[in-house]
Design a protein around this motif. Structure first.
Motif, PDB file in Angstrom:
ATOM      1  N   ILE A 232      20.043 -20.282  21.189  1.00  0.00           N
ATOM      2  CA  ILE A 232      20.723 -20.829  21.755  1.00  0.00           C
ATOM      3  C   ILE A 232      21.417 -20.894  22.582  1.00  0.00           C
ATOM      4  N   VAL A 233      22.187 -21.960  23.821  1.00  0.00           N
ATOM      5  CA  VAL A 233      23.517 -21.598  24.825  1.00  0.00           C
ATOM      6  C   VAL A 233      24.038 -23.133  24.673  1.00  0.00           C
ATOM      7  N   GLU A 234      23.400 -24.198  23.839  1.00  0.00           N
ATOM      8  CA  GLU A 234      24.708 -25.210  24.039  1.00  0.00           C
ATOM      9  C   GLU A 234      25.270 -25.357  22.519  1.00  0.00           C
ATOM     10  N   VAL A 235      26.055 -24.363  22.010  1.00  0.00           N
ATOM     11  CA  VAL A 235      26.625 -23.674  21.406  1.00  0.00           C
ATOM     12  C   VAL A 235      27.874 -24.736  20.407  1.00  0.00           C
ATOM     13  N   ASN A 236      28.226 -24.915  20.890  1.00  0.00           N
ATOM     14  CA  ASN A 236      29.453 -25.986  21.033  1.00  0.00           C
ATOM     15  C   ASN A 236      28.590 -27.328  19.966  1.00  0.00           C
ATOM     16  N   ASP A 237      28.103 -27.675  21.046  1.00  0.00           N
ATOM     17  CA  ASP A 237      27.244 -29.339  21.140  1.00  0.00           C
ATOM     18  C   ASP A 237      26.554 -29.196  20.147  1.00  0.00           C
ATOM     19  N   LEU A 238      25.492 -28.090  19.319  1.00  0.00           N
ATOM     20  CA  LEU A 238      24.986 -28.342  18.937  1.00  0.00           C
ATOM     21  C   LEU A 238      25.358 -28.166  17.442  1.00  0.00           C
ATOM     22  N   ILE A 239      26.691 -27.429  16.954  1.00  0.00           N
ATOM     23  CA  ILE A 239      27.697 -27.434  16.354  1.00  0.00           C
ATOM     24  C   ILE A 239      28.101 -28.278  15.954  1.00  0.00           C
ATOM     25  N   ASP A 240      28.616 -29.528  16.905  1.00  0.00           N
ATOM     26  CA  ASP A 240      29.154 -30.601  16.404  1.00  0.00           C
ATOM     27  C   ASP A 240      28.190 -31.004  15.955  1.00  0.00           C
ATOM     28  N   LYS A 241      27.172 -31.688  16.670  1.00  0.00           N
ATOM     29  CA  LYS A 241      25.498 -32.362  15.657  1.00  0.00           C
ATOM     30  C   LYS A 241      25.221 -31.698  14.451  1.00  0.00           C
ATOM     31  N   ARG A 242      25.627 -30.467  13.576  1.00  0.00           N
ATOM     32  CA  ARG A 242      25.563 -30.329  12.571  1.00  0.00           C
ATOM     33  C   ARG A 242      26.784 -31.069  11.964  1.00  0.00           C
ATOM     34  N   LEU A 243      28.143 -30.243  12.415  1.00  0.00           N
ATOM     35  CA  LEU A 243      28.870 -30.794  11.596  1.00  0.00           C
ATOM     36  C   LEU A 243      28.653 -32.560  11.266  1.00  0.00           C
ATOM     37  N   GLU A 244      28.520 -33.351  12.346  1.00  0.00           N
ATOM     38  CA  GLU A 244      28.990 -34.513  12.289  1.00  0.00           C
ATOM     39  C   GLU A 244      27.728 -35.227  10.966  1.00  0.00           C
ATOM     40  N   LYS A 245      26.193 -34.099  11.292  1.00  0.00           N
ATOM     41  CA  LYS A 245      25.418 -34.816  10.301  1.00  0.00           C
ATOM     42  C   LYS A 245      25.287 -34.529   8.544  1.00  0.00           C
ATOM     43  N   ASP A 246      26.806 -33.642   8.501  1.00  0.00           N
ATOM     44  CA  ASP A 246      26.638 -33.791   7.172  1.00  0.00           C
ATOM     45  C   ASP A 246      27.888 -35.192   7.299  1.00  0.00           C
ATOM     46  N   GLN A 247      29.144 -35.335   7.740  1.00  0.00           N
ATOM     47  CA  GLN A 247      29.479 -35.911   7.614  1.00  0.00           C
ATOM     48  C   GLN A 247      28.966 -37.872   7.578  1.00  0.00           C
ATOM     49  N   LEU A 248      27.382 -37.931   7.782  1.00  0.00           N
ATOM     50  CA  LEU A 248      26.892 -39.110   7.887  1.00  0.00           C
ATOM     51  C   LEU A 248      25.914 -38.626   6.210  1.00  0.00           C
ATOM     52  N   ARG A 249      25.529 -38.159   5.857  1.00  0.00           N
ATOM     53  CA  ARG A 249      25.509 -37.576   4.486  1.00  0.00           C
ATOM     54  C   ARG A 249      26.604 -37.688   3.720  1.00  0.00           C
ATOM     55  N   LEU A 250      27.542 -37.685   3.835  1.00  0.00           N
ATOM     56  CA  LEU A 250      28.725 -37.950   2.771  1.00  0.00           C
ATOM     57  C   LEU A 250      28.472 -39.357   2.705  1.00  0.00           C
ATOM     58  N   LYS A 251      28.933 -39.780   3.653  1.00  0.00           N
ATOM     59  CA  LYS A 251      28.991 -41.341   3.678  1.00  0.00           C
ATOM     60  C   LYS A 251      28.147 -42.095   3.001  1.00  0.00           C
ATOM     61  N   GLN A 252      26.568 -41.753   3.135  1.00  0.00           N
ATOM     62  CA  GLN A 252      25.353 -41.928   2.509  1.00  0.00           C
ATOM     63  C   GLN A 252      25.847 -41.800   0.732  1.00  0.00           C
ATOM     64  N   LEU A 253      25.990 -40.617   0.803  1.00  0.00           N
ATOM     65  CA  LEU A 253      26.102 -39.383  -0.576  1.00  0.00           C
ATOM     66  C   LEU A 253      26.748 -40.826  -1.833  1.00  0.00           C
ATOM     67  N   ILE A 254      28.076 -41.249  -0.701  1.00  0.00           N
ATOM     68  CA  ILE A 254      29.760 -42.092  -1.822  1.00  0.00           C
ATOM     69  C   ILE A 254      29.258 -43.254  -1.988  1.00  0.00           C
ATOM     70  N   LYS A 255      28.050 -43.794  -1.551  1.00  0.00           N
ATOM     71  CA  LYS A 255      27.333 -45.066  -1.992  1.00  0.00           C
ATOM     72  C   LYS A 255      27.273 -45.052  -3.489  1.00  0.00           C
ATOM     73  N   HIS A 256      26.732 -43.570  -3.619  1.00  0.00           N
ATOM     74  CA  HIS A 256      26.090 -44.489  -5.369  1.00  0.00           C
ATOM     75  C   HIS A 256      27.102 -43.334  -6.059  1.00  0.00           C
ATOM     76  N   VAL A 257      27.372 -42.808  -5.280  1.00  0.00           N
ATOM     77  CA  VAL A 257      29.282 -42.527  -6.527  1.00  0.00           C
ATOM     78  C   VAL A 257      30.186 -43.470  -6.386  1.00  0.00           C
ATOM     79  N   VAL A 258      30.387 -43.840  -8.672  1.00  0.00           N
ATOM     80  CA  VAL A 258      30.355 -45.657  -8.938  1.00  0.00           C
ATOM     81  C   VAL A 258      31.288 -44.850 -10.003  1.00  0.00           C
ATOM     82  N   ASN A 259      32.243 -46.040 -10.165  1.00  0.00           N
ATOM     83  CA  ASN A 259      33.027 -46.114 -11.664  1.00  0.00           C
ATOM     84  C   ASN A 259      32.747 -45.131 -12.559  1.00  0.00           C
ATOM     85  N   THR A 260      31.247 -45.897 -12.727  1.00  0.00           N
ATOM     86  CA  THR A 260      30.538 -44.652 -14.508  1.00  0.00           C
ATOM     87  C   THR A 260      30.233 -43.554 -13.704  1.00  0.00           C
TER      88      THR A 260
END
Ligand SMILES: [Zn+2]
Length: 314
Positions: A232-260
């Motif tokens: 891998i040569v574009e190292v920091n770009d790929l790291i940013d991509k990985r960290l952004e993907k995690d943020q996206l998953r967090l947004k999906q998961l939070i929809k399922h966490v409710v008051n119950t």
């Protein structure tokens, strides 16, 4: 770095694994592939192509203890075996550690409300353990240590994917032998593993993984020799991509966490309805990783009710 890449087949879904032969004052091999005959053939061939024989290897250095990386420690009778001390538990596989490990997972699964019958599916079976080597480490290396025989090649502790994970930074070229910290095609899984202190506290593997990636980002490295796939040569770009993907998953998961309140297994079924059955261990550790992030960010609360962890929206 005077480095020669050896591509080794594995029986795992990830595909081939890479080993790297590095000539310094010592001849060192970083990672050794799974303990299968085809992998040994590939190792032999790769080492020969570089002009050496198996017996010429003076040091084997492990990026982490997983069997696709640490299997053939047994193939180098004259080599010292170096790695983070946590590797040793998996190379020695002493009964005391193995039962501690099973109990650790049993305890975790019961906290996650996963039925006991899935234990064996999640903890590697005896069959899977055969692909591990059984030559113990001759020398422990940890964060900040220079690899013997390679002045300027420094180990950096980068847990997340594995609790034993080290990367190796060449301080003169700013290149890194990266193990599975950053891969070109996929994000390495934040596997749940027993902690290095062998307590019952579960390491928060995804949070660790993100911290390790941020650490790599700060190093501004020019190239990563990755444990799987291409360099891998574009190292920091790929790291940013990985960290952004995690943020996206967090947004999906939070929809399922409710008051119950919901359990980890319930949220895993919500997040991975099509995959959780076939890949229970993997999907559980991912969900758990995202939940740890949501708790860290103050968006979700966790508490233990009737010996099970439940999550609610704040
Ligand atoms: Zn791997």
């Amino acid at each position: 770095m005077n480095i020669h890449k050896i591509i080794i087949p594995t029986p795992y879904p990830i595909g081939d694994v890479n080993a790297f032969l590095v000539k310094g004052d010592q001849l060192s091999l970083f990672d050794v592939g799974p303990k299968t005959e085809v992998a040994l053939d590939a190792l032999n061939k790769g080492i020969n192509e570089a002009g050496y024989k198996l017996e010429d290897i003076e040091q084997v250095v492990l990026t982490h203890h997983h069997p696709d990386h640490a299997g053939w420690v047994d193939a180098f009778p004259k080599a010292d075996i170096l790695g983070h001390e946590y590797n040793d538990h998996f190379l020695r596989r002493e009964p005391e550690f193995m039962s501690y490990r099973t109990n650790f997972y049993r305890n975790q699964l019961s906290l996650q409300a996963v039925p006991e019958k899935y234990l064996e599916k999640i903890v590697e079976s005896k069959e899977a353990l055969k692909l591990y080597g059984s030559t113990p480490l001759t020398k422990f290396i940890g964060d900040g240590d220079v690899v013997p025989g390679h002045p300027g090649l420094r180990a950096i502790y980068t847990p997340g994917h594995a609790q034993s994970h080290l990367i190796f930074l060449d301080e003169s070229t700013n290149e890194v032998i990266g193990g599975d910290l950053l891969l070109d095609k996929v994000a390495a899984n934040p596997l749940v593993e027993p902690p290095t202190d062998l307590s019952n506290r579960r390491p928060k593997a995804l949070i660790q993984q993100q911290e390790s990636l941020k650490l790599l980002r700060e190093l501004n490295v020019s190239k990563v020799y990755a444990g799987h796939g291409e360099e891998i040569v574009e190292v920091n770009d790929l790291i940013d991509k990985r960290l952004e993907k995690d943020q996206l998953r967090l947004k999906q998961l939070i929809k399922h966490v409710v008051n119950t309140p919901k359990t980890v297994i319930e949220l895993t079924m919500d997040l991975y309805p099509a995959h959780y059955r076939a890949e229970l261990g993997l999907t559980l550790s991912k969900t758990l990783g995202y939940l740890d992030c949501l708790v860290r960010d103050g968006l979700v609360s966790e508490e233990i009710v009737n010996d099970v962890i439940v999550y609610t929206r704040n």
